[in-house]
Motif scaffolding. Sequence first.
Motif, PDB file in Angstrom:
ATOM      1  N   PHE A 176       0.860  -1.182   0.000  1.00 18.15           N
ATOM      2  CA  PHE A 176       0.000   0.000   0.000  1.00 18.15           C
ATOM      3  C   PHE A 176       0.896   1.231   0.000  1.00 18.15           C
ATOM      4  O   PHE A 176       1.837   1.313   0.786  1.00 18.15           O
ATOM      5  CB  PHE A 176      -0.898   0.025   1.247  1.00 18.15           C
ATOM      6  N   ARG A 177       0.605   2.183  -0.867  1.00 11.18           N
ATOM      7  CA  ARG A 177       1.327   3.453  -0.898  1.00 11.18           C
ATOM      8  C   ARG A 177       0.327   4.557  -0.565  1.00 11.18           C
ATOM      9  O   ARG A 177      -0.679   4.723  -1.234  1.00 11.18           O
ATOM     10  CB  ARG A 177       1.950   3.707  -2.270  1.00 11.18           C
ATOM     11  N   ILE A 178       0.629   5.292   0.508  1.00  8.90           N
ATOM     12  CA  ILE A 178      -0.258   6.364   0.967  1.00  8.90           C
ATOM     13  C   ILE A 178       0.259   7.673   0.376  1.00  8.90           C
ATOM     14  O   ILE A 178       1.307   8.171   0.782  1.00  8.90           O
ATOM     15  CB  ILE A 178      -0.295   6.415   2.508  1.00  8.90           C
ATOM     16  N   ARG A 179      -0.446   8.208  -0.597  1.00  2.00           N
ATOM     17  CA  ARG A 179       0.015   9.401  -1.308  1.00  2.00           C
ATOM     18  C   ARG A 179       0.176  10.609  -0.392  1.00  2.00           C
ATOM     19  O   ARG A 179       1.089  11.402  -0.573  1.00  2.00           O
ATOM     20  CB  ARG A 179      -0.948   9.749  -2.442  1.00  2.00           C
ATOM     21  N   LYS A 180      -0.711  10.751   0.578  1.00  2.00           N
ATOM     22  CA  LYS A 180      -0.691  11.933   1.454  1.00  2.00           C
ATOM     23  C   LYS A 180       0.613  12.037   2.247  1.00  2.00           C
ATOM     24  O   LYS A 180       1.150  13.125   2.436  1.00  2.00           O
ATOM     25  CB  LYS A 180      -1.888  11.873   2.400  1.00  2.00           C
ATOM     26  N   THR A 181       1.132  10.910   2.707  1.00  2.00           N
ATOM     27  CA  THR A 181       2.341  10.916   3.535  1.00  2.00           C
ATOM     28  C   THR A 181       3.571  10.386   2.804  1.00  2.00           C
ATOM     29  O   THR A 181       4.683  10.544   3.287  1.00  2.00           O
ATOM     30  CB  THR A 181       2.130  10.045   4.789  1.00  2.00           C
ATOM     31  N   GLY A 182       3.342   9.719   1.683  1.00  2.00           N
ATOM     32  CA  GLY A 182       4.449   9.104   0.967  1.00  2.00           C
ATOM     33  C   GLY A 182       4.862   7.761   1.546  1.00  2.00           C
ATOM     34  O   GLY A 182       5.767   7.105   1.036  1.00  2.00           O
ATOM     35  N   GLU A 183       4.204   7.342   2.621  1.00  2.00           N
ATOM     36  CA  GLU A 183       4.535   6.079   3.280  1.00  2.00           C
ATOM     37  C   GLU A 183       4.154   4.894   2.394  1.00  2.00           C
ATOM     38  O   GLU A 183       3.136   4.904   1.711  1.00  2.00           O
ATOM     39  CB  GLU A 183       3.781   5.987   4.609  1.00  2.00           C
ATOM     40  N   THR A 184       4.998   3.875   2.426  1.00  2.00           N
ATOM     41  CA  THR A 184       4.734   2.618   1.720  1.00  2.00           C
ATOM     42  C   THR A 184       4.810   1.495   2.732  1.00  2.00           C
ATOM     43  O   THR A 184       5.720   1.452   3.556  1.00  2.00           O
ATOM     44  CB  THR A 184       5.780   2.396   0.605  1.00  2.00           C
ATOM     45  N   LYS A 185       3.820   0.603   2.688  1.00  2.00           N
ATOM     46  CA  LYS A 185       3.798  -0.503   3.642  1.00  2.00           C
ATOM     47  C   LYS A 185       3.413  -1.786   2.907  1.00  2.00           C
ATOM     48  O   LYS A 185       2.381  -1.841   2.246  1.00  2.00           O
ATOM     49  CB  LYS A 185       2.796  -0.204   4.761  1.00  2.00           C
ATOM     50  N   THR A 186       4.261  -2.800   3.024  1.00  2.00           N
ATOM     51  CA  THR A 186       3.979  -4.108   2.434  1.00  2.00           C
ATOM     52  C   THR A 186       3.441  -5.016   3.531  1.00  2.00           C
ATOM     53  O   THR A 186       4.035  -5.128   4.596  1.00  2.00           O
ATOM     54  CB  THR A 186       5.247  -4.709   1.801  1.00  2.00           C
ATOM     55  N   VAL A 187       2.295  -5.641   3.248  1.00  2.00           N
ATOM     56  CA  VAL A 187       1.621  -6.453   4.264  1.00  2.00           C
ATOM     57  C   VAL A 187       1.355  -7.860   3.735  1.00  2.00           C
ATOM     58  O   VAL A 187       1.164  -8.055   2.535  1.00  2.00           O
ATOM     59  CB  VAL A 187       0.293  -5.795   4.714  1.00  2.00           C
ATOM     60  N   PRO A 188       1.328  -8.843   4.638  1.00  2.00           N
ATOM     61  CA  PRO A 188       0.985 -10.205   4.217  1.00  2.00           C
ATOM     62  C   PRO A 188      -0.514 -10.298   3.957  1.00  2.00           C
ATOM     63  O   PRO A 188      -1.321  -9.663   4.640  1.00  2.00           O
ATOM     64  CB  PRO A 188       1.395 -11.055   5.421  1.00  2.00           C
ATOM     65  N   ALA A 189      -0.877 -11.079   2.955  1.00  2.00           N
ATOM     66  CA  ALA A 189      -2.289 -11.231   2.591  1.00  2.00           C
ATOM     67  C   ALA A 189      -2.607 -12.690   2.332  1.00  2.00           C
ATOM     68  O   ALA A 189      -1.732 -13.473   1.946  1.00  2.00           O
ATOM     69  CB  ALA A 189      -2.591 -10.406   1.346  1.00  2.00           C
ATOM     70  N   TYR A 190      -3.863 -13.038   2.556  1.00  2.00           N
ATOM     71  CA  TYR A 190      -4.337 -14.399   2.354  1.00  2.00           C
ATOM     72  C   TYR A 190      -5.299 -14.429   1.174  1.00  2.00           C
ATOM     73  O   TYR A 190      -5.973 -13.443   0.881  1.00  2.00           O
ATOM     74  CB  TYR A 190      -5.066 -14.905   3.606  1.00  2.00           C
ATOM     75  N   GLU A 191      -5.363 -15.559   0.521  1.00  2.00           N
ATOM     76  CA  GLU A 191      -6.314 -15.770  -0.567  1.00  2.00           C
ATOM     77  C   GLU A 191      -7.721 -15.434  -0.071  1.00  2.00           C
ATOM     78  O   GLU A 191      -8.144 -15.895   0.982  1.00  2.00           O
ATOM     79  CB  GLU A 191      -6.261 -17.238  -1.019  1.00  2.00           C
TER      80      GLU A 191
END
Length: 184
Positions: free
Chosen positions: A68-83
Amino acid sequence: MRRTARHLGRAVSLKGRARPPAQIRAASALSAYAHDRRRTATLTVRRRDHSHSHGHVPEGDPDYEVTFRIRKTGETKTVPAYEGDNLLRLAQRHDIPLEGACEGVTACSTCHVVLTDDFFDQLEDDGDHADDREEDMLDQAFGLEPTSRLGCQLRVDARFDGQVVELPEATRNFYVDGHVPQPH
């Protein structure tokens, strides 16, 4: 005769005559109805999240990673996801500020996300495109782009692995008091 009743993301297969979905109760492995032992039910969970405000965290190792890239803050966060994860609930589970004021029922545009051109095209080519309700809500979204979608309408699968999903700089929340639901 075999029927399938859908209730909150679950499929309950019943042998014999089925009651209307609103009247179907959680069935035990022994019987669908206490008064009739001949009818048996099989409960199959079709997806891990059934679209209300609390996301059930699956067990085991995650299947994919979504960024996820948050345009307002420039923060990027990669998260684990399940099917089968709902993208809105996935973001909320990992404290990513994707609002979801209507709690995922396609009644607002506060979970508006922007996909990359290639990923959006891939979803479209696979027939996974926005329906009329989603399109109507996207018309209300702040900063609408050609690759915009609603997070509540996207389910994670293998195509999401390694993808970048961007959150716009703002949302339009039509609640008078600015209500932001908190997952419970």
